[in-house]
Structures are given as structure tokens and as C-alpha cells.
Motif scaffolding. Sequence first.
Motif, PDB file in Angstrom:
ATOM      1  N   UNK A   1      37.802  55.487  15.763  1.00 18.87           N
ATOM      2  CA  UNK A   1      39.004  55.055  15.069  1.00 18.87           C
ATOM      3  C   UNK A   1      38.667  53.994  14.025  1.00 18.87           C
ATOM      4  N   UNK A   2      39.153  54.220  12.828  1.00 16.72           N
ATOM      5  CA  UNK A   2      39.004  53.272  11.738  1.00 16.72           C
ATOM      6  C   UNK A   2      40.331  52.546  11.563  1.00 16.72           C
ATOM      7  N   UNK A   3      40.326  51.237  11.782  1.00 15.43           N
ATOM      8  CA  UNK A   3      41.542  50.443  11.659  1.00 15.43           C
ATOM      9  C   UNK A   3      41.758  50.043  10.203  1.00 15.43           C
ATOM     10  N   UNK A   4      42.951  50.351   9.690  1.00 15.93           N
ATOM     11  CA  UNK A   4      43.322  50.014   8.324  1.00 15.93           C
ATOM     12  C   UNK A   4      44.598  49.177   8.344  1.00 15.93           C
ATOM     13  N   UNK A   5      44.914  48.493   7.229  1.00 13.78           N
ATOM     14  CA  UNK A   5      46.090  47.607   7.235  1.00 13.78           C
ATOM     15  C   UNK A   5      47.381  48.303   7.650  1.00 13.78           C
ATOM     16  N   UNK A   6      47.497  49.599   7.357  1.00 13.98           N
ATOM     17  CA  UNK A   6      48.755  50.290   7.642  1.00 13.98           C
ATOM     18  C   UNK A   6      48.582  51.400   8.673  1.00 13.98           C
ATOM     19  N   UNK A   7      47.628  51.231   9.561  1.00 14.03           N
ATOM     20  CA  UNK A   7      47.458  52.233  10.603  1.00 14.03           C
ATOM     21  C   UNK A   7      45.991  52.492  10.907  1.00 14.03           C
ATOM     22  N   UNK A   8      45.750  53.685  11.510  1.00  9.05           N
ATOM     23  CA  UNK A   8      44.378  54.052  11.858  1.00  9.05           C
ATOM     24  C   UNK A   8      44.035  55.418  11.277  1.00  9.05           C
ATOM     25  N   UNK A   9      42.748  55.675  11.191  1.00 11.32           N
ATOM     26  CA  UNK A   9      42.248  56.944  10.677  1.00 11.32           C
ATOM     27  C   UNK A   9      41.120  57.415  11.593  1.00 11.32           C
ATOM     28  N   UNK A  10      41.101  58.712  11.859  1.00 12.95           N
ATOM     29  CA  UNK A  10      40.057  59.283  12.706  1.00 12.95           C
ATOM     30  C   UNK A  10      38.823  59.581  11.853  1.00 12.95           C
ATOM     31  N   UNK A  11      37.680  59.055  12.269  1.00  8.74           N
ATOM     32  CA  UNK A  11      36.426  59.313  11.578  1.00  8.74           C
ATOM     33  C   UNK A  11      35.823  60.628  12.040  1.00  8.74           C
ATOM     34  N   UNK A  12      35.055  61.311  11.189  1.00 15.62           N
ATOM     35  CA  UNK A  12      34.424  62.581  11.597  1.00 15.62           C
ATOM     36  C   UNK A  12      33.170  62.370  12.462  1.00 15.62           C
ATOM     37  N   UNK A  13      33.019  61.202  13.008  1.00 13.38           N
ATOM     38  CA  UNK A  13      31.898  60.889  13.888  1.00 13.38           C
ATOM     39  C   UNK A  13      32.334  59.735  14.801  1.00 13.38           C
ATOM     40  N   UNK A  14      31.575  59.522  15.851  1.00 12.15           N
ATOM     41  CA  UNK A  14      31.882  58.428  16.771  1.00 12.15           C
ATOM     42  C   UNK A  14      30.731  57.434  16.798  1.00 12.15           C
ATOM     43  N   UNK A  15      31.060  56.197  17.156  1.00 19.92           N
ATOM     44  CA  UNK A  15      30.085  55.113  17.222  1.00 19.92           C
ATOM     45  C   UNK A  15      30.094  54.507  18.620  1.00 19.92           C
ATOM     46  N   UNK A  16      28.904  54.363  19.204  1.00 21.22           N
ATOM     47  CA  UNK A  16      28.778  53.691  20.491  1.00 21.22           C
ATOM     48  C   UNK A  16      27.891  52.461  20.314  1.00 21.22           C
ATOM     49  N   UNK A  17      28.366  51.332  20.849  1.00 24.56           N
ATOM     50  CA  UNK A  17      27.592  50.098  20.761  1.00 24.56           C
ATOM     51  C   UNK A  17      26.791  49.920  22.045  1.00 24.56           C
ATOM     52  N   UNK A  18      25.495  50.067  21.926  1.00 23.96           N
ATOM     53  CA  UNK A  18      24.627  49.842  23.085  1.00 23.96           C
ATOM     54  C   UNK A  18      24.330  48.371  23.299  1.00 23.96           C
TER      55      UNK A  18
ATOM     56  N   UNK B   1      23.651  45.037  15.339  1.00 23.25           N
ATOM     57  CA  UNK B   1      24.250  45.987  16.278  1.00 23.25           C
ATOM     58  C   UNK B   1      23.320  47.177  16.460  1.00 23.25           C
ATOM     59  N   UNK B   2      23.160  47.585  17.720  1.00 23.29           N
ATOM     60  CA  UNK B   2      22.358  48.755  18.051  1.00 23.29           C
ATOM     61  C   UNK B   2      23.330  49.868  18.440  1.00 23.29           C
ATOM     62  N   UNK B   3      23.441  50.867  17.551  1.00 16.77           N
ATOM     63  CA  UNK B   3      24.472  51.890  17.652  1.00 16.77           C
ATOM     64  C   UNK B   3      23.889  53.256  17.963  1.00 16.77           C
ATOM     65  N   UNK B   4      24.756  54.116  18.522  1.00 13.31           N
ATOM     66  CA  UNK B   4      24.480  55.542  18.636  1.00 13.31           C
ATOM     67  C   UNK B   4      25.589  56.267  17.885  1.00 13.31           C
ATOM     68  N   UNK B   5      25.222  57.064  16.866  1.00 14.01           N
ATOM     69  CA  UNK B   5      26.186  57.794  16.042  1.00 14.01           C
ATOM     70  C   UNK B   5      26.160  59.256  16.449  1.00 14.01           C
ATOM     71  N   UNK B   6      27.325  59.785  16.811  1.00 15.43           N
ATOM     72  CA  UNK B   6      27.424  61.177  17.275  1.00 15.43           C
ATOM     73  C   UNK B   6      28.406  61.943  16.399  1.00 15.43           C
ATOM     74  N   UNK B   7      28.011  63.160  16.017  1.00 13.32           N
ATOM     75  CA  UNK B   7      28.873  64.034  15.223  1.00 13.32           C
ATOM     76  C   UNK B   7      28.477  65.476  15.491  1.00 13.32           C
TER      77      UNK B   7
END
Length: 798
Positions: A118-135, A153-159
Motif C-alpha cells: 500500500x502506498x499512502x498518499x495525501x488523499x488515500x491509498x494506492x495499490x503497488x504492483x509489488x510488495x515490500x517486506x522489511x527484514x 533498510x533491508x527489504x525483500x521485493x516480491x512481484x
Amino acid sequence: MKKYFSPLKRLFVSWRFTLILLVIYAVSLSAATFIEKTHGTPVAKELVYNQPVFYLLQLLMVVQFIATSVRMRLWRQGKYGILLFHVAFVVILAGALITNLFGFEGIVHIREGETTSLLRQPHGTRELPFSLRLDDFKLVRYPGSNSPSSFESFLVISSDKGTREEHIYMNKVIYEQGYRIYQSSYDTDERGTILSVNHDNWGTAVTYVGYLLLLAGMLLTLFDSKSRFRRLAMQLRQTLPLLLFCSFPLPLAAQDGATHCLHENTIPADHAEVWGRMQVQCSTGRIEPVNTYTSKLLRKLYRDDSFEGLRSEQVILGFLINPAYWGNVPLIRQSNTELAEKLALPSDKYLRFFDLFDEEGRYVIAEAVDSAYSRPAAKRSRMEKDLLKLDEKVNILYSLQQGGMFALFPLPDSKEGKWYSPGDDLSAFSGKDSMFVSKIFYWYAEEAGNALQTQDWAAADEVLSMINVYQQKRNTAGLLTDRQVAWELFYNRADLFFRSSMGDMSAGLLLLLFSVWYLLKSKRWLKRITVALTVMVVVLFLLHTFGIGVRWYISGRAPWANAYESMIYVAWATVLAGILFMRRSTMTLALAAFFAGIILFVANLNFMDPEITPLVPVLKSYWLMIHVAVITASYGFFGMSFLLGLLSLGFMAAGRTTAILQTHVRALRLINEMSLHIGLYLLAAGIFLGAVWANESWGRYWGWDPKETWALITMIVYAFVLHARFIPLLSSDYAFNVMSVFALSSVLMTYFGVNYYLSGLHSYGSGDVPPGLYAVFAVFGAAFLLALYVGYRQKKCQ
């Protein structure tokens, strides 16, 4: 209908309309920055930047430029540089429009172990075409300090395309399916990260093309034989013969010797020399020579890095080994007479440590300090601020007497790289290290106390060498090399920038006097003096350059990251601007040298801290060196233009003008205009290099930050000055010189005003307003009276 349309058409393609648009644009931008100061950025964007009228204004500027270019037939005249330079702004604005219409950005907040798309924006949220996990999130601090060096940040990007691991930190960007991911901030408990995500492929591409066109246009304008800049150079070559000039520095006054009593109660100079080469960790985590550290403490206390002929090591170590004596030495600067009267303190400019304690040992200003701290910082009076500064100085001395604030002992195998003072909690040490660290300094203090009586410092020297050996063995990775220490001690003691300031001011003033004398009486011996002074100015410039190089070496970074360093660089750029024109006008070099000397002198006043500090994470980028160097260099050329304008007005005010005087006034006008061209190009390049840095570091190339906005206003102001020659009323030498003088106010607002009166991402030099800044109003007031007088004389002569 045609009768109404024709005048409107003539107005639209006229230079008057161009200048009107520039004025309106500059006024709206300045108003927006003050709205931002009082009501915040969202309100400023809502009331100004995002209004259709503001977009319309920019559109009018674009259309008007195109119409003017067609009318002037720039392409057919072969003025490709000017055409390309202005087309670049059209492309940049087009890129900004694309970004505004189709680009978007937002924030992704993730806690350790969590996954989100989920991408948080001033007027709502938007679904990203990938996910982020914070290890894992990691906050790296400077050794022995709470100041962040980096957050990662050490991330895992999944799509749909798979999964991969990424390591992201400030100034390192991750790309994923057209999205750019930036490290923005973190949670206070250091278990979560805040990422900025941006999607603006087309807008960025178009904008970057505009930046490239801007660079190409500037280069063509400077070197194209048909450009205004080259025509100015040719006119200057025909106006004046070659003239040279220079100057020499006045000798520095010798310091008074220390009193006999002071010498009896402090360590000798040769022992202080050994101490100065020892290393200590300061509050920011930097490992530095004791000489550097004690100089900072003494400047904080006394507003100077020496006291009665004594070195800073002698004074600070005196407090450690002989507190009974030094507590009665008037060393604490306190010049607020109202504060002294209210708290019944001695009215002298310098207080003793024991003046702040009564006979029972109670801190006499404790109640007033608590009251001042209870008030919000923004509502504290000047007296309360001075009271808190006094409290800080007393706390420094108290901490030193208690064995604190002198971190000499590195903790072996410490991941944080922390060093400890003798009075700290030393429970982290173990075994022999614990015994050594807890006893050695007090042993030294005892031996030093005995040596004050016997003048035999052999035992104290031996204990000091033990501390040095401990540092070498327990923290080899963090220590400075002997060469680094030697260069830093040389830098501290040589005082290169202060010497340069005295030399530049005296040399510039003398050169100006002899240049004017030579103008009135062309004697051969006067020319020889100006040649000698010219050589001296060049030598001083080389000394200044050498000082910048030494500071760069000992700090390990480009030395223009704070207010003090940027002023040193502006002074350097000012002299460079004068040297570029010295073959055509000795007065130009004289003014540049004198102005640079003033800048260096102000930089070395006590309100500006010359301390070498670590960079905040956002500044740890090669873009710092490029962006700041270019944009700050422009201030040197604008400063020289200010002085050239003042000198020209002075000539115009000086009675009956001669043909020779008129020739020099005209030559100064040409040099002034050429200087403005160079300054404007450097400023434009610096602004957009900064935009690239911002885009590559945190995902937006323009955010209407006050510093960005005022830099843009400054560019508009100087663009107005250079274009005003197309208006008959503003084309005279008088009008041009007046505008070049008062245009500098926009630079001062950008450089000082934003830092000290507004706020924003660039307010790194914020704090109390420098006292010398008020003199600026007097200078501009005098310039205003001079301009009125010259204008009156010219009108009277018509």
C-alpha cells in the motif's frame, strides 16, 4: 476588433510585458514563502503554487517568450545559444506540468517483519504492483555520538517477476517496474522504516532533457561570437587598455603576553604541545586532536581560541588539574547587562566560574534557568536566550571539573566506536583496561599538580605517554594518522582564512586607491605599484585556495557543507571573479579582493562556528560538492557586481566627469554585465543540479522549499536586470548600476534570510541572527542615498 487587438499584440511581444511577468512571478513566489513560514507548506501550495492563476502565469511566460523569439528572429540571427537557453526553460516547465498531471508519489511505512503493497498518499491509498517486506532496519550513528550517519533498510521485493533482496539507504535508490523507492525516515524505536515511492518516468525524462538544453545553451552563449556576452567582451577590449593591480597584507598585531600568575598555574607550552597532538572524541563522534577540541571549548566559553597568550590546551587542562585557581579567572563571556543586573551578577564582560555559586555552593541562576526552559523556544526573550547560553558555559566547566567532556579512552571492540571520559560510567571496561582507564587520568592530574609546584614535568609526561599508548593499541582503526594530526594542527595554528581576510581587505583597499590615483595621474611608478599589488592579491588567492584544500583534507569532504564553510567559498569565488577580469580593470580586482576580505572577516567572527562537523545523511552525496560549489560560486560574481555598481555610482557622484572617467565608468558597466551573465548562468546551473540531486536522493526535483524558491527568485531578479536594457527608461548606465546594487538583496535573502528568518530543508545555518547582519541595512541605506543623489544630479544636468 483589429484596432483593439493590435495594441494588445504589441504589448504581448514587448519587453515591458516580459519584465512585468517576471516581477509578478517573483512577487508571488516571495509571498508564498512567507505564507509557508506563517501557515505551513500545504497552505502555501493551496493558496499559490496549485492555483490555476499561477499555472496561467507560467504559461504566459512561455507563450510570451515564444512570441518574442519569433519577433526578434533569434534563429535567423544565429543566436542559437540564447535561443537554446530560453527554450530549455520551456522544456523544464513542460516536464513539471507532465509530473503534475501524471506523476504521483507517496509513503510506504513498514515495521520489521511486515509486508505491504500500500502506498499512502495525501488523499488515500494506492495499490503497488509489488510488495515490500522489511527484514531489518539499521540506524548507523557516528562513533560515540547520537547523530545519525546513515539509516538503512533491508527489504525483500516480491512481484509477478520474482523476488529479490535489496539494501536501501539515503542517496541509494531502488527501481522497480517504473517506480523509484527512496529511504525517507524511520520510526523512533528504530524498528520500522518510512520509504518514499515515486512514479514519474515521463516527467523526469522531459525535465532532464530541459536541464541538458540549459547546459548546452549556457556554453553556446559564453563562446558564441554572436552572443551578448562575447560582444561585451569585445567592447571591453576596445574600451580600456590592459591594466594590472594588486595588494599586500597588513602585519597582524602581536598578542599580549600572559601574566606571570597565569603561567605559574597552568601547564607549560611544551607540555601543552604534547597534549595538542593527543586525540579525543567530540560530542559529534569525530576523532580529532585535543588542540582542535579545546579550541572549540574555549571559543564557546571565551569567544576566542586563546586566553591572555595561553593556548587552549593550557586553559582547559588548567581547569582539570587546578580548578581552585581557574575557577576564579574571569573566563566566561557574558555581555548582557540586563541579565547581570536582574540576577545580581558582576557587571563585567567576563565572569568567573565561582561567580555563579554562592558561599554554600548553590547555583545562583538555577531558578531563572528552569523558568527559561519552561517556556517554548520560540517565545523566549533575548535575555532568556543569553541566560541559557550562560548556563551552557557553566555546565561545560562543571562537567570538565567532574571528569566529563574529555573522551580520551576508546572502548575496545566497541561496535559504536564510543570513547569515554574519566568521569563517565566506566563499567563497560573490563580487566586491565578497567583499572587503567579508571585510574590513569587522576594519576596524571596528581603528577601535573605536583609539577606546577616543582616545575619538573617528567612524571606527568610519562603518564601522558601511557594514555597515548593506550589509544594507539585500543582504537587503531578510528585514530587519525600522524600526518592527519600534523596537518590539522597546522590548520588550527596557521589561521589561514583570518590572515587572508586581513590581507584581502588591506590589499584590495590599497589597490583601489592606487588604481584611482593612476586613473587621475598616469605615472609609471603608480602602474608599477598596481602591478605589485596585483601579484600580492593573486598570492593571497593562492593562500586562500591552499586553506580550502587543507580543510578538505582534514575533514575528508568538500568544505562547503555549513554556513562558515560556504562563506569561505563565496569569498574564494569572489576573488576568482576579480582575477578573471583583472587584465581589463584593476579596480574590479581591488573591489573583489576587498569584498572577499570582508566576507572572510565576517566568517571568522565568533557567531559563526568554524568547527568541522560530520555530514547529516542526506548530504553524504557527491552531488553536495557539485551543486553547492556551482550555486555558491554565483554569489561571488553577484557580490562583485554589487561593488562595481557602487563604485560606478561613486564616480558618477564625483563632480564634473572627464572623458577618462566616463571611459572607466563604461568599462565597469561592461565588466559588471559580464559578471552578471556568469553569475546568472552559475546560479541557474546550480539550481537545476540541486534539482537533479533532490530527484536522485529523495524522489522529487522541486518541492517549493523556501531555499529553492528564493534561489529561483534571485535568478528572476538578475534576469530582470539583464533584460532591462531593452527598455529605454532602464537602459542607462545609472539605471543598470542601481539595479545591480540592489539585486544583491535577493542573494542575501536566499543566503541569510531563509536560514535565519524562514524555515525548510535547507536551513542548516539557522539560529540566532548574526549581529553583523544588521549592518546590511545601513549599507543598503547608504547606497539608496547615493543612488538618489546621483539621480538628482543627472536630472539636474539634463
